[in-house]
Design an enzyme around this catalytic site. Sequence first.
Site, short mmCIF file in Angstrom:
data_model
loop_
_atom_site.label_atom_id
_atom_site.label_comp_id
_atom_site.label_asym_id
_atom_site.label_seq_id
_atom_site.Cartn_x
_atom_site.Cartn_y
_atom_site.Cartn_z
N ASP A 1 0.87 -1.16 0.00
CA ASP A 1 0.00 0.00 0.00
C ASP A 1 0.92 1.22 0.00
O ASP A 1 2.08 1.12 0.36
CB ASP A 1 -0.83 -0.06 1.28
CG ASP A 1 -1.90 0.99 1.30
OD1 ASP A 1 -2.40 1.31 0.21
OD2 ASP A 1 -2.21 1.48 2.39
N LYS B 1 -3.62 32.57 -1.37
CA LYS B 1 -3.04 31.26 -1.66
C LYS B 1 -4.14 30.40 -2.23
O LYS B 1 -5.30 30.54 -1.84
CB LYS B 1 -2.51 30.66 -0.35
CG LYS B 1 -2.30 29.18 -0.35
CD LYS B 1 -1.86 28.71 1.01
CE LYS B 1 -3.07 28.17 1.78
NZ LYS B 1 -2.67 27.64 3.10
#
Lengths: 1007, 365
Positions: free
Chosen positions: A356, A489
């Site tokens: 994983d 941002k």
Amino acid sequence: MFREKLTTRKNLEALKHEIDLDEHKLSINEVYRRYGTSPAMGLSEERASVILERDGPNDLTPIRRTPEIVRLAKNMFGGFAMLLWIGAVLCFIAHFLELYTLDDPQYDNMYLGIALASVIIITGFFSYHQQAKSSKIMESFKYLVPQQACVVRHGKSRNINPDKIVVGDIVEIQRGNRIPADIRIIRAHGLKVDNSSLTGECEPQVRGIEYTNDDILETRNLAFFGTFAVEGSCIGVVIRTGDKTFIGRIANLTAGIERGHTPIAVEITHFIRIITIIAVVVGVIFCICSLFLGYTYVEAVVFLISIIVAQVPEGLLATVTVCLTLTAQRMARKNCLVKNLEAIETLGSTTVICTDKTGTLTQNQMTVAHMWFDNHIIDSDIDAFHTQSNYIKYSHCWSALARCATLCNTATFTDDPNNLSKPVLQRQCEGDASEIAILKCMEDITGNVSNYRSINSKVCEVQFSSSNRYQLSIHSTDDNDERYLLVMKGAPEKIIKNCSTIYVDGCEIEFNQFWKTQYETAFKELSNHGERVLAFADYRLPLNKYPRGYEFDCDTINFHVNPYFEHFNFPTDGLRFLGLISLIDPPRVNVAEAVQKCRSAGIRLLMITGDHPLTAAAIARYTGIITDQDTTEQLIENVFDNNARSCVIHGSTLKTMNSIQLDNLIKYHQEIVFARTSPQQKLIIVETCQRLGEIVAVTGDGVNDSPALKKADIGIAMGITGSDVSKQASDMILLDDNFASIITGIEQGRIIFDNLKKSICYTLSSKIPELSPFLLYMIFQIPLPLGTIAILCIDLGTDMLPAISLAYERAESDIMKRPPRDAKTEHLATDRLISMSYGQLGMIQAGGGFFVYTIVMAENGFFPSRLFGLRKSWDSRSINDLEDSYGQEWTYEQRKALEDTCHTAFFVTVVIVQWTVLLCCKSRRNSLFRQGMSNHVLNMSIIFETLLAILISYTPYINRGLMMYPLKLHWWFLPLPFTLLVLIYDEWRKWIIRKYPGSIIDQETSY
Amino acid sequence: MDEKDPRQGHASSDIHILPPSPYTDVRKSSFIKGKLPPENEEILPKNKNVEKPRTSFLYDPRRKTLLGRSSLNWARLALFYTIFYFCLGMFFVILLTAFAWMLDREVPRYYNRDSTMAVRTTATVVGMGFRPQPEIDDSLIRITSDPHQQIRIASSLRLYRDVYLIQRNDAKIEECSEVEPASELVPGTACSFNWFHIVNTADHPCSDNNMYGFKNEEPCVLVKLNKVYGWTPSKGPLPPRIQDLRNIHSNKSVSKPDVYITCEGSNPADKDALHDVKYYSVGKPSGSIKYGIIPNYYFPYRNAPDHVQPFVLVQFKNLPLNRLISVTCRAWEPGMEHDSKAMRGMVAFQLFRSHLIEKPNIDDR
């Protein structure tokens, strides 16, 4: 067996028809109608209890625990133990045959039977105890914080136990809550859920009321049982509870999967088969011989049984169990908790690791990876910063970017002196994962963010939301500039639209086509690394329009009601573009090294992740899982090109493949990254690998990994981040969540396989000296040279510790530089091992034993010539004056004393010859002088077995109990020629093997 | 967007990238597992080939292998083991020869107290034997009126006598007496003693003519001490039992005691049935009803070729019919230890007298 398989199939099928869930597609009113509920009133208490009655509690059915007694029985009757049981039963049969047919029955067979039974029972309890110990550690993982769930019933919201929740309930979820059931969201405020346990995506997912995707995991209006609301809050209607939830289905599927035998179990079965065949063949041959020699049928049957039983390696079960346990303990010290003893070896023979990504390979923590400003991409690695520090120090652009990044950020360190004293990277933080990453980065580089923020106080802010995809705030600055500073941002494409200038090398210049291209290049570059890119911009608000004290209206209320309506009393365009900061969940420090080690150990690594192909491919490149430098797009195309080494495959592509295509995919590509895979695809991948004959290890932490974990030959769960379900399904748990720990596991697994081989070779070598006395007794009618009790003293006494001590033997060569063993051809016990152990080492030992037997007999008066054919008179109680070669006459008691003395001498001989057999078994190829004597456990075991032999022979009462006699001192030295012979022969043999590989000696004797 | 492009094409631009991972450049093909098979290969038929019949590990007719080895392979294995076992055998034989060369054929390496004959005690354990013993795993002496049976049982004793109890004329023997005991003999010479020292006349009750008493159903049983190299009766007062029988009560230590032999029923009932016992010994060939004596001067035994172990003949008279009698004979001397379980200093046998022609069923004794 068949039935179980069938249910597994059915379950698998059930999961394949992935969803009978359409609530996300329906309008919310239809959902209400379906469950007979309303958002304001909720269910009535009465109706809720009726539904609860119907559906059962909202709880996962606990995984059907094997009852303790069954687990104990499994330890008592599995594999090897069964062989010993059969041996024990045969012993008792032989004993009763003797008891009813002979005038003067011996109790040897009964003792042997009892000893065998005790060995099995003691070993059974031992391994059961070991299992219980590791499952106790498992129990400690179960932290179930009793949480209350807030539901609306009868129009009133109240807290109830989550297991009382039924479908149709309206639940309210706050930040930090666990989602108590699968819900359809009715209303959400900035909700973000952590779906990592379901999909493996480490970033919290935005959830709202919109239906955005057909896929239930992707669509925004569903939240699932067992996941966490990390931000915001919501109200939802419960659509599935308990075992019907997404997690519940996976858990049930996992429980339904039956795993095949572990490789070591297969090996042990193979070993038992070899031993059984040899035992039966030898037994039958000598049984027929005995009939020809004139024994009665009953005697022949007793002989047959005795010969078969004599070849049962009584001590081996205990040896194997202890060896595995020792390794398990050693691994536990290195943070690998092994739940199933047999699984230790599995890791050693693993050929494919399906890993994983999130949390295993990566840190599951967003970190700033790169920055782009002044038209440079800069690695945000701290070291890199220091080497470029001068450059950065004098870059205006950097300071502007840093200011923007510091101010336009809502994340904070948890205010706790203890926490703040920690190194920056380990501090607890509050806020969004990417904001935390930026915060930590800024704290690390510029230092003291909170102070900087306080002197540049925030006047107004607009929070980030999934819809506007930016965040801005307005600050008064401390740099003697009266003007307010607007910092912003957000997603680059969003920010870029609002910018008109760009700040490069301290100059604010027009953001023209050239710079846009430059920006595009940098953006693609970064996103190709699988990084999430954020853009930063700022703007000095003109003092004349926005003087000090200007009332900024962020229109927050309006904004929350309708996020698409932006109404601010200040400009948000014409900004100055500062640069990009890209974030990634970085791989763990030593993963790349570990991957490299895996590769040199001949193990393929496949990455299976629920994450996006780009991110997955990037991490795969970082860690070395993919060594192909082609672009990810190219890698995705490689799927259908069988000549390509690496490929990246998307879950949706995988869905369209049939099993032959899948086989080919896995067969022809060495490096594969599976992205966006669903739990059942993980399962299918594992199954495909197994169909191709691979031994598959799967690592994972999420619930979605559990079916694959269970199906794999060895499932490895994460101890810290892993979900309970995944831990239950796994065989091994990495307590530190570190992929690198797997390497330790593989190494230990391989060592233990080699060492078990040595151990078996050692243990079996004493079988011939134990069996041959009986055969010669039978055929040549000599007094029995070695008795049953002495055999048990060897098998369960002196041989035990040396055999176990071989588990501590270090590897002969660099075992991590050779490919994993081929499960089809490389066996634990091969015919060559048996031939070596029985035919060579065993025969030399037997030679030594008979030599000493002859001498003890002769020195007491019976020459070999006298011994032949003597058996019947020797064993007759009625004869009290049996003449020896010197004319002396021996009573029955005296003869038996002499016989027992011979047994003792034979036993001591075996012990002494075993010294060098043990030294020879230390290595399979290396010379003893190269292998060294650094295994102190082994050295001690030699001393121990000798002391034990002395104790057995000389201690009063003990020797009487074991029918042993004190030996003359010089009899102890008689075996030494044979001890030396073993050493010389074996060193010579290994020298030939090394010098002339492939020669007859190599082919016939290297095991 | 190709990753290589920025590095090559845009070399002029200022963008430079650190390699993403130090490992990605280094290794291209450190491990490639096998060769790539041709494309579109069907897997299923291959899998079928892999599934061999279960018996193929025994004999695979296709590859002509027995237990996974071809005939050549077996031959090679056989060759290897032939050489190996030959060498091992030689090693064994050489060691054994060396040992045999060192071994004394006349005097055992261990005897008396040093040998295992002493069992777990420090004293020598001396057992006893009896004859006739026609079957080696049975200690029953059958006395019948059937002449055939009589001959059979007597021949067992005769055989023993002929082999062990006769001294030929050319035998190296010397007369032994209390003055010249066996301990002072030259090694290799034996005391002059044989069967005829006891059965000295042809009409002795135990003579051949009387078929050792079996003819008259009054069997003579030969009872003897076991030969134990170097053993002599130890010094000390005579056992009380013998003092009673001799009617001389004295606890004075006897320096060279004789060995006394007595026989009686093992159980009280047997004792009652066994009331008429006569002992014929070398000192009293005409018989004594108290005990038999083996004179001290016949000891010790020193493995002389013509040695005859001194014995006593015990005659049982008036045996009851159809009754199994267990007899225990004991040897008595000051140091003699008796242990009925281990048969130390004693011997036990059964007598059964019957007149039935058919073999009586006495197995469940």
